[in-house]
Each structure stands twice: as C-alpha cells, then as structure tokens.
Design an enzyme around this catalytic site. Structure first.
Site, PDB file in Angstrom:
ATOM      1  CG  HIS A 233      -1.742   1.200   1.373  1.00  0.00           C
ATOM      2  ND1 HIS A 233      -1.371   2.230   2.204  1.00  0.00           N
ATOM      3  CD2 HIS A 233      -2.889   1.585   0.778  1.00  0.00           C
ATOM      4  CE1 HIS A 233      -2.270   3.188   2.129  1.00  0.00           C
ATOM      5  NE2 HIS A 233      -3.211   2.823   1.271  1.00  0.00           N
TER       6      HIS A 233
ATOM      7  CB  CYS B 219      -2.723  10.299 -26.331  1.00  0.00           C
ATOM      8  SG  CYS B 219      -4.407   9.857 -26.763  1.00  0.00           S
TER       9      CYS B 219
HETATM   10  C1  PEP Z   1      -7.293   6.706 -23.631  1.00  0.00           C
HETATM   11  O1  PEP Z   1      -8.401   6.184 -23.556  1.00  0.00           O
HETATM   12  O2  PEP Z   1      -6.260   6.049 -23.816  1.00  0.00           O
HETATM   13  C2  PEP Z   1      -7.151   8.154 -23.459  1.00  0.00           C
HETATM   14  C3  PEP Z   1      -5.974   8.723 -23.597  1.00  0.00           C
HETATM   15  O3  PEP Z   1      -8.250   8.856 -23.100  1.00  0.00           O
HETATM   16  P1  PEP Z   1      -8.780   8.932 -21.578  1.00  0.00           P
HETATM   17  O4  PEP Z   1      -7.736   8.329 -20.711  1.00  0.00           O
HETATM   18  O5  PEP Z   1      -9.008  10.364 -21.315  1.00  0.00           O
HETATM   19  O6  PEP Z   1     -10.043   8.134 -21.664  1.00  0.00           O
END
Ligand code: PEP
Ligand code: MG
Length: 754
Positions: free
Chosen positions: A318, A702
């Site tokens: 934890h 992303c």
């Molecule tokens: C994803 O889904 O990978 C993303 C970057 O969008 P979010 O994390 O905002 O859903």
C-alpha cells in the site's frame, strides 16, 4: 544460517538464544562470547532445530551440501523472488543456477575480514572506490548491522598490501566486464579471496554519470552508453535528492526503493499525530511517517508527511503504490528497523529513535539515513543529463509529445523536451473549483437553450486556455480532444445527494435547500448510467448535443487566430474521441470544419489545422481504412482500447489484477504495459488499414502506455509517428525511443556483417 536459509526456521528463534547468552555473560559484542559460551549456544541452537523441523541438525557434510543446493533452487520460487521478477519483468521460466565454492573464513582473527564494494559510487556515480568491510567477521555480519562496518578506504591503513591487490583485481574486473562492478570479498589470514562480482545496480543519476565517464575513458562507445541507463531511471532527475557532499552519512537500514526522491523530516508514528503536528496548512516541520506498514486508513497522514518509511511490505505494498501516485518519497520493507508504534519508538542499528528525531530517506536507493541532510532540488537541465541525452537523441525516430491540459503543465513538458501536446483533455480544464459549476450546469440541463447559455459562459475560459497552450507550444502541434467526460466524473454522487437530503429534511422537513437538491437528484437519476465508461461519452456527447462541439471548435479557432496575430504559429489538431464508425467521424469533423470556416471568415484570418480521431474501440481499429477517409490523423487511446478489448474496467481492475498476476494468467498490468498480442495487434491493424486509405496519416498514442519504455519500443516497431505521455515521463519516453532506434541500427549492422 543453515537453520534459517535451508531449514527455513525464523532467524529470530536463533537470535533469541544468542541474545540471552550475551545478556547472561554481560557481553556487548557478539565477539565477546568465548568458546565455552558459544558451545552452549550451539547446544541450544540444536534444540531450536529439533523443535522446528522435528529432526536433528544434519551432521553429514554431503547431506548438508545437497540440502543447501536444493535451498538455492527452491529460492527461485519464494515470494520475494516472485515479486522481484514481476517488478523487473524477468521471466519466471529462466530458473537459477547454483555455484559450489570452497568456504573461506573472514572471522579467523585480526588478520581476517570481509566486505562488499563498488568500483564507483552507485548512489551518485562519482569515480571512487566505494564500500565497507569488517575485520574478524563473516559476510552476514556486514549486512546484519550489529557491528558498524568501516569505509573501505580504511583497509588501506590496516592491510595496505591486501587493499592494493583488491584495487587491482576490481579495476581489472571492471575493464573486463566494461561496467561498474559490485563485488564481495573475504580476507582469510591475510589472504584475499574474491567471492563474487556482478554489474552494480545504481541510481539514475549514477547510471548517467558512469555511462559518460566510461565513454570518456574509452571503455564503451556512445551507442553502448545509451543502453546503460534504464529509461525509467531518468525519473530520478525530476525528483529531489539528498545532498551527500561534505557530510558523514550513517545508514540505519536499506529497504526497498519504493518511491523515488528524497525526504528529510522528523519522525512521527501515528497518522493522527502526523495530521496534528502538520497543523492547518501543513506549516509545522516536515514529517516522516514511520509505520510497520500502511493501510488505506492512513492516507490522511501520508498526505501531510514528506516521506514514508515502513519496516514491512514490498514494492507493491500500500505504502509503495500510494506514494508513487502521490509523487512522494517512500522506503518500504526496511526489515532492519523495528517499529514500536505503541511506545512511539523505532530501533535501528542498536539505537533508539523517538518521535521528533530527524531522519533522511532516499527513495531512489532505499536508504534510511540518520539525521537531517539537505536536499537538492530536481534539475532536469543537469548538464550531464543534457550531454547524455545529446548522444541518445540522434537515434530517436519517434516524436515525443506530452499530455497536458493547462499552460503550466505545457511549460513543464517543453522543459523536458516535449515536441508538442499529444492530448489536451478539454474536460480537465473544468475540474477547477471555480469552473466545475458551469460544467455541471451544462451537463445537468435538460434543454438546449440552457445548455447554450452555460456553453456561452464556458467559451471564454476555454478560449483563454487554448491561447495559453498555443503560446507555450509555438510552432508545435497541440492536439485538442473534444469533450469526453464519462458523465459520472462530473456529477455529484447520487448516494451522497440522498444522504444530504435526508439529513436536511430530518432537521427541517420543508428545507428549501433540500427541495433544490431533490430537483438535482432527479436529473442525476435521469442521467445515471449503469456503465458510464460505455455510456453517453466521447463523440456520442457531441452528436447528441452538437452545440458542445460547436462551442469547443469556436474556442479553438478563435484562440488560434488571436495568437497567430501575435506572431505565434498555432498547429491545432482537433481530435474526436471514441469514434466507432465513419459516420460519427464525418458528423463531428463536419461541425469542426464548418466552425473553422465561420471563424476564419469572421476574423479575416486563416490558420493551419487538422481534424482526426482517437482510436479507442476495437471496431475503430478494424475499420480504420473507412475512418481514415475523414480523419487526417489517429491517436491511439490505449487506456480505453485496453478496457474495451479485455473488457476490464479501468476503474475497478484492481479487484481482479492481483490474482491474475499472482496466478500468471496475465504477465503484466495491461493498463501499464501494452498487451502486444491483443491490444497491440489492434493497433497494428489500425495503422496498416488507416495508411492504406491515407498514406501520410499521422499516427500517435496518448494512452498511459506512451510513457512506458517497453510500450514505446512497440510504438516504434509498428511505425507510429509519435508517443505522448505525462510531462514527467517525457524524458523516459525520449530515451526509450532512442534505444529503440539504436537497436534497429545495431540489428541492421549485424545483419550486414553476417
Ligand atoms: C485513452 O483512452 O487512452 C485516453 C488517452 O483517453 P482517456 O484516458 O481520457 O479516456
Ligand atoms: Mg479514452
């Protein structure tokens, strides 16, 4: 030792016997017990063995050897080894080897001794002979901390010849292995024996410095040097560290480097006292919370402390997990420390520490240090780091962008070398306290007129944010995702509202506030979704309420035109979230392009922009050739793509994951390291099909994976243009991408020579 390691009897059972004898003989040091006393101890030890394993201690050396050998093989499967492998991504199937060596003794008297060392300083990377030893002792005495080991340079005075030979041998070993060595030695009656050598573990700082030194010494090439640093180690440059220059350091214990950085503070043993001492606004002296282990109830104390030290727990305990999330230094599992919470004291190295005593923690190496050291702030502009990155960068083919929603984070990201923004989550712009009411008003209203009213209020805020981002990222791409709020993230919790109403009505059945809240509750219930992650979010929101997309597009293009007039070059990449069909893409892309034209006409200026989509659903990856007809770029949202491919909930996966990992059903957390076989295959298909339609399609990632070194390597291999990650992982991603590029080149070169 045999009883503990081979027969698996708790060490404490033997220690108790020994300590009792020491007390009885009024001995302070272990070495003060004479032969008679030791013989008595042995008798007792034999009884301990008999009691615990139901048999006599084996006396046949051959049997002892066989048992010891098997114990080593068994150790591959113990809990500690399993956890270590999981953290370091080592294959369970590798297995271990056993070396059988003749024993030498470091405890034969004043001309014997034993020690451990490094050919360079593993904490800060300076070129110095580093280590410690004890005369008249065995290896475990150095580790156990009962006697304080002596710095290795002292050996020069005690046994100059042996010291000289040790320097010669270790220097040769370093040249041979072409890497910093971590060695163990024993001196038996004045003769030096090397027990072991291996490449030494080191901090990120030391890794960079040693790599640079070795290039400058002609030991390794620059190309090799860039592989001498683990990309994740660069994180060390971003957290504070201890200033170890010009101070004498007494290490009290070495635990697990659970969360990197440094923390210096006064000891506190309970969470409530931590909160009390920190005072309102945390104005007291810095505190280090010392616990046997932490639990979720300790969170408030962990929040006010600057660092956490636990005697128990591992890298995934934890304390470790929570502090890493908080970006707070933590040393976990420092077993040499005894914590007595009731008595408000901690024992280490025979010393007692009480509440208020100062200690220093090094979360990067796991060291617990006595007293109050100074700390040095993180300095990502470190000239050695820059030199090292300068060698790595030419190999990098992948671009590295940052996920940043506000100008402050964007500035940070650029400082770490981000080449644009890969994801601006526009809904995050509204989490701030003064903004969330407008966002809620917009979501909660049930008619278009009120929604347009709320959107009007949001427009200038949004435009101001975009202006800030464009300015910071002048000339670089800024990928802006249109609103994608799983609605539950923005609404008051249904249950909490119910409780509040009940409490208000108990006091006053006609409470006006309760009446208002009831209206809110009704709307919350209307909007309630069973699976908000699969619900009214992503482009579905913009399709049902096109006015939201219109407002956002307007804010983007107005901001772009404004900064362009200042001489800034905006590169907006407008991103439609969670598409699964071409028509969704066309619908939302159509609105964005129309609004762009409107704004350009109104303002009499044009700017460059692109419209693309996130690929977050398996369907989108499979029909990528269709979607690419409308999308000028793809960004793989692998958080959602992992969620929707596995059918694991992003928010609740921790209920399943520990068992899955322990059972070996999956090898790694797929939300941290990309699952190449499933999710990765969808990514590969998506890129291939997308580029069939649009050969120059720009492709990035992303999701969280964009900052994970192994996933970055994957992104390189499937031909993405860039990865995007949080600002603090930009350096890591840059190095991981450079390593991937360099590996390619090395492979190509070795192919040619064959
Ligand atoms: C994803 O889904 O990978 C993303 C970057 O969008 P979010 O994390 O905002 O859903
Ligand atoms: Mg997503």
């Amino acid at each position: 030792m045999f009883g503990n390691v081979v027969l698996e009897i708790p060490k404490l059972a033997f220690d108790e016997v020994f300590e009792k004898k020491k007390k009885q003989k009024k001995a302070k040091l272990d070495t003060e017990l004479d032969a008679r006393a030791l013989k008595e101890v042995i008798k007792e030890y034999k009884k301990v063995v008999k009691k615990h394993v139901g048999r006599d201690f084996p006396q046949d050396p051959r049997e002892q050897l066989i048992m010891a050998r098997d114990a080593v093989f068994r150790s591959w499967r113990n809990q500690r080894a399993q956890t270590y492998r999981r953290i370091n991504n080592i294959d369970d199937m590798l297995g271990t080897a056993v070396n059988v060596q003749a024993m030498v003794f470091g405890n034969l008297g004043a001309t014997s001794g034993t020690g451990v060392g490094f050919t360079r300083n593993p904490a800060i990377g300076s070129k110095e002979f580093y280590g410690e030893f004890l005369m008249n002792a065995q290896g475990e005495d150095v580790m156990a901390g009962i006697r304080t080991p002596v710095p290795i340079l002292e050996l020069q005075k005690i046994m100059p010849e042996v010291y000289k030979q040790l320097r010669e041998i270790t220097t040769r070993l370093e040249k041979h292995y072409r890497d910093m060595q971590d060695f163990e030695f024993t001196i038996q009656n004045g003769k030096l024996y090397m027990l072991q050598t291996r490449n030494g573990k080191r901090t990120g700082l030391a890794a960079v410095r040693v790599a640079i030194q070795m290039v400058e010494e002609g030991l390794i090439t620059k190309e090799e040097a860039i592989f001498r640093v683990e990309p994740n180690q660069l994180y060390d440059f971003l957290v504070p560290r201890l200033d170890e220059k010009k101070v004498k350091i007494e290490v009290l214990a070495t635990g697990l480097p659970a969360s990197p950085g440094a923390a210096v503070g006064q000891i506190v043993f309970t969470v409530d006292e931590a909160v009390e001492k920190a005072g309102h606004g945390g104005k007291g002296n810095p505190l280090i919370l010392v616990r046997a282990e932490t639990t979720p109830e300790d969170i408030h104390g962990m929040e006010v402390a600057v660092g956490i030290l636990t005697s128990g727990g591992g890298m995934t305990s934890h304390a470790a997990v929570v502090t890493r999330g908080m970006g707070k230094c933590c040393v976990a599992g420092a077993g040499e420390i005894e914590v007595n919470e009731k008595a408000r004291e901690m024992r280490a190295k025979g010393q007692v520490f009480r509440q208020g005593d100062w200690i220093s923690l090094d979360g990067t190496t796991g060291r617990v240090i006595k007293g109050k050291l100074n700390t040095l702030d993180a300095k990502p502009d470190d000239s050695e780091l820059m030199k090292f990155m300068g060698w790595a960068e030419p190999f990098r083919k992948l671009g590295v962008r940052a996920n940043a929603d506000i100008p402050r984070d964007a500035i940070q990201a650029r400082a770490f070398g981000a080449e644009g923004i890969g994801l601006c989550r526009t809904e995050h712009m509204f989490f701030a306290e003064d903004r969330i009411p407008y966002m809620r008003a917009m979501i909660l209203t049930d008619n278009e007129k009120d929604r347009r009213g709320a959107l009007k209020k949001l427009l200038p805020m949004q435009r101001a944010d975009f202006i800030g981002l464009f300015r910071v990222m002048d000339g670089l791409p800024v990928t802006i995702r249109l609103l994608d709020p799983p609605l539950h993230e923005f609404l008051p919790k249904r249950e909490e509202l119910m409780v509040e109403i009940a409490v208000l009505e108990a006091r006053n059945p006609r409470s006006p506030r309760s009446k208002k809240l009831k209206g809110l509750l009704r709307r919350v219930e209307e909007l309630h979704e069973f699976n908000p992650m699969l619900g009214h979010r992503g482009c579905r929101l913009g399709i049902t309420y096109p006015e939201i997309t219109e407002m956002q597009a307007r804010a983007i293009f107005e901001a772009a035109v404004i900064v362009a007039k200042e001489g800034v070059t905006p590169h907006a990449e407008v991103m439609i979230p969670l598409t699964a069909t071409l028509k969704e893409m066309a619908h939302q892309g159509g609105i964005v392009r129309r609004v762009a034209e409107e704004v350009f006409k109104e303002k009499g200026a044009k700017v460059h922009y692109m419209v693309g989509t996130m690929i977050e659903l398996p369907r989108a990856a499979l029909i990528a050739d269709e979607i690419a007809k409308e999308a000028e770029f793809f960004s793989f949202g692998t958080n959602d793509l992992t969620q929707t491919t596995f059918g694991f909930s992003r928010d609740d996966v921790n209920k399943v994951l520990p068992t899955y990992l322990a059972e070996g059903i999956i090898k790694q957390d797929p939300f941290a390291v990309i699952d190449r076989e499933g999710v990765g295959e969808l990514v590969r298909i998506g890129i291939e099909r997308g580029r069939k339609t649009r050969p120059n399609l720009e492709v990035g990632i992303c999701g969280e994976h964009g900052g994970d070194p192994s996933s970055v390597e994957f992104c390189h291999a499937v031909g993405m243009d860039y990865v995007a990650c949080s600002p603090f992982r930009v350096l890591t991603a840059r190095l991981a991408a450079a390593q991937a590029g360099a590996s390619d080149r090395l492979k190509a070169e070795s192919g040619r020579t064959k």
